[in-house]
Write a protein that holds these residues in place. Structure first.
Motif, PDB file in Angstrom:
ATOM      1  N   PRO A 167       3.034   2.460  -4.350  1.00 10.19           N
ATOM      2  CA  PRO A 167       2.578   1.773  -3.126  1.00 10.19           C
ATOM      3  C   PRO A 167       1.353   2.412  -2.498  1.00 10.19           C
ATOM      4  O   PRO A 167       0.498   1.723  -1.942  1.00 10.19           O
ATOM      5  N   GLU A 168       1.264   3.741  -2.592  1.00  8.35           N
ATOM      6  CA  GLU A 168       0.142   4.411  -1.909  1.00  8.35           C
ATOM      7  C   GLU A 168      -1.182   4.190  -2.646  1.00  8.35           C
ATOM      8  O   GLU A 168      -2.249   4.501  -2.101  1.00  8.35           O
ATOM      9  N   THR A 169      -1.121   3.657  -3.879  1.00  3.36           N
ATOM     10  CA  THR A 169      -2.362   3.447  -4.635  1.00  3.36           C
ATOM     11  C   THR A 169      -2.912   2.025  -4.497  1.00  3.36           C
ATOM     12  O   THR A 169      -3.975   1.724  -5.011  1.00  3.36           O
ATOM     13  N   VAL A 170      -2.141   1.158  -3.861  1.00  6.58           N
ATOM     14  CA  VAL A 170      -2.623  -0.224  -3.682  1.00  6.58           C
ATOM     15  C   VAL A 170      -2.924  -0.453  -2.207  1.00  6.58           C
ATOM     16  O   VAL A 170      -2.367   0.223  -1.338  1.00  6.58           O
ATOM     17  N   PRO A 171      -3.835  -1.382  -1.897  1.00 12.77           N
ATOM     18  CA  PRO A 171      -4.160  -1.617  -0.483  1.00 12.77           C
ATOM     19  C   PRO A 171      -2.921  -2.042   0.317  1.00 12.77           C
ATOM     20  O   PRO A 171      -2.055  -2.746  -0.219  1.00 12.77           O
ATOM     21  N   ALA A 172      -2.868  -1.600   1.573  1.00 11.74           N
ATOM     22  CA  ALA A 172      -1.758  -2.016   2.442  1.00 11.74           C
ATOM     23  C   ALA A 172      -1.753  -3.533   2.547  1.00 11.74           C
ATOM     24  O   ALA A 172      -2.805  -4.151   2.674  1.00 11.74           O
ATOM     25  N   VAL A 221      -2.870  -3.803   9.149  1.00  5.24           N
ATOM     26  CA  VAL A 221      -3.744  -3.428   8.029  1.00  5.24           C
ATOM     27  C   VAL A 221      -5.214  -3.651   8.380  1.00  5.24           C
ATOM     28  O   VAL A 221      -6.104  -3.339   7.589  1.00  5.24           O
ATOM     29  N   MET A 270       2.030  -5.367  -0.892  1.00  8.31           N
ATOM     30  CA  MET A 270       3.473  -5.602  -1.022  1.00  8.31           C
ATOM     31  C   MET A 270       4.016  -6.102   0.303  1.00  8.31           C
ATOM     32  O   MET A 270       3.586  -5.638   1.365  1.00  8.31           O
TER      33      MET A 270
END
Lengths: 253, 265
Positions: free
Chosen positions: A70-75, A104, A78
């Motif tokens: 999750p921390e590697t994809v933009p907020a 976001v 998901m």
């Protein structure tokens, strides 16, 4: 409105041990191809929700890997629909749906509002009710707002944790149909946790039956899409229902 | 509008038994004072108290107004300081565990013991009265708001984590709104305490000056044996507490009702 592209989910040897030493998940492997959906079923406490929380990054892993992290994809890539609507009672419907965009930092306020109104319309929420507060909405209306809030960032991955469990059968059936319609219109990768076998078969391209912190069996769903409620009466649906039901009974032993 | 009308009617019905009890107590009081010939300096009759209330109305109303201002200022200061401290406490467990014991300690120190010290530091004036009122009203607000800031709904907390909301957006958009119901509760508890604090402060401030607050005039009339005027001032103090409580209830109901509706589920 553009739809963000769906992203695959890959879980490898995922394990979660709680602080009390209990292994809630052990050696879980799960692949959800981009734009496809998987339903997780199983007895209470078998780890379905924990896996969903792991995918969302809300629960740290004790072992294994999950892609995308999750921390590697933009907020906003998901989205998560909780069992309860979890609306903020001090915000009206439209501002509840705008909240993820505010958090976001996506778009200017008028654009956020337009997106929120669009997704509220998509989930069948009346334009006259946009200014209503959660305390003034029925359970079904609140869940529609919750669904719109999850969809407003146009997430590539949609995680649903027994979203309709608290609703009556008729409303549940209507919202499941709505979910299928939206999925057909805006395909995204979906993981649904449910106790309802019919819901699992209607929504999932694959049904994974959990058994003691592992995936005990997997049932591929070969019903043609979109699988609206009419599919329930068919022989294929009945066969799948029996297979999943038997697997669940086995898991509960 | 209809909701307000219904609540006033309900209020009238609920107040009737209490009013009947008050009437009975006053009647018995008037009877007992005359029957047992109780000296007026010990217990004046209700009629004498009412007469004193009328005769000293200018001094009493002025005292009422002075104490009311100090109580409102003390409550407002307690609300601001309590909320700011609660925000600090909510941001770090280390800060909370380091400072909270001292807040509890402050709460246990008798205010009558501290008041002379506050006069030494702050002088014989309204500032000291407000300070005493603030100190005594602070703790319920601080403890309630701290609890509210920390008592997040699990789903709401997860929602903000999912969208990677930082400390500030989480505070402003989630923690503070969640704590508003707790702030309302703290204000309801503290409004009576703010009045008590103001009166205690005025007792001490009045001994070194001609301060006109209710506490100061009560102390003066006590020394002069004017029990009827003293009781009149006591009744006005109670009225002030009731007015403060009603005003806080009305304000919190009007302004914060959206924030006290649970999790929206």
């Amino acid at each position: 409105m553009t739809t963000s592209s769906a992203a695959p989910i890959s879980c490898r040897d995922v394990g979660v041990r709680f602080a009390d030493g209990r292994d809630v998940l052990a050696g879980v492997d799960l692949d959800v191809p981009a734009g496809r959906s998987v339903a997780l079923v199983g007895p209470s406490g078998c780890g379905k929700t924990t896996l969903l929380r792991c995918i969302a990054g809300l629960q740290p892993l004790s072992a294994g890997t999950i892609e995308p992290r999750p921390e590697t994809v933009p907020a906003g890539t998901m989205a998560y629909v909780f069992q309860e609507p979890a609306l903020l009672p001090w915000l009206d419907a439209v501002h509840n749906v705008m909240l993820p965009l505010d958090l976001v930092g996506r778009g200017a306020p008028p654009e956020r509002r337009a997106l929120a109104e669009h997704w509220l319309a998509e989930v069948g929420f009346g334009a006259g009710d946009l200014g209503k507060y959660p305390g003034e909405l029925s359970g079904g209306m609140k869940m529609r707002v919750s669904l719109a809030r999850a969809l407003v960032t146009e997430p590539a991955i949609l995680l649903l944790d027994e979203p309709f469990a608290a609703l009556d059968d008729l409303l549940r059936s209507r919202l499941t149909e709505l979910l299928l319609t939206l999925h057909a219109r805006h395909p995204r990768t979906m993981v649904l946790v449910t106790h309802n076998i019919a819901e699992a078969i209607l929504v999932g391209d694959e049904v994974c039956v959990f058994d003691g912190g592992r995936i005990g069996s997997r049932v591929a769903v070969d019903l043609p899409a979109p699988r609206l409620a009419q599919a329930r009466g068919g022989a294929a649906f009945g066969r799948l229902y029996g297979v999943v039901s038997d697997a669940l009974t086995e898991a509960a032993r | 509008m209809s909701r307000t009308r219904i609540s006033w009617t309900q209020l009238a019905f609920e107040a009737l038994p209490a009013a009947a009890v008050a009437a009975a107590v006053i009647a018995f009081w008037q009877f007992a004072v005359g029957y047992w010939e109780v000296p007026a300096y010990l217990l004046p009759s209700p009629v004498r108290v009412a007469t004193a209330l009328w005769e000293k109305r200018d001094a009493l109303l002025h005292a009422f107004w002075v104490t009311a201002r100090a109580s409102v200022a003390g409550l407002a200061a307690a609300a601001i300081v309590g909320t700011l401290l609660a925000i600090v406490f909510s941001q770090s467990r280390v800060i909370r565990t380091a400072l909270y014991p001292y807040v509890v300690f402050l709460q246990t120190v008798p205010i009558v013991a501290v008041a002379p010290l506050l006069i030494t530091w702050s002088g014989y004036g309204q500032r000291t009265v407000i300070l005493v009122s603030t100190i005594i009203a602070l703790f319920p607000i601080l403890s309630n708001v701290t609890a509210g800031l920390l008592a997040l709904d699990r789903n709401h907390r997860d929602l903000f984590r999912l969208y990677r909301a930082g400390r500030w957006p989480t505070l402003v958009r989630l923690r503070l709104p969640t704590a508003m119901g707790h702030l309302a509760l703290g204000l309801r508890i503290s409004c009576g305490l703010a009045v008590i604090g103001a009166i205690v402060g005025e007792f001490f401030v009045g001994r070194g000056s001609d301060f006109p607050g209710l506490g100061a005039v009560m102390d003066r009339w006590l020394a002069m044996g004017k029990t009827d005027a003293l009781i009149a001032a006591v009744l006005l103090s109670s009225l002030l507490g009731l007015v403060m409580f009603a005003a806080v209830n009305l304000l919190t109901d009007r302004l914060l009702h959206r924030y006290v509706q649970g999790t929206g589920d």
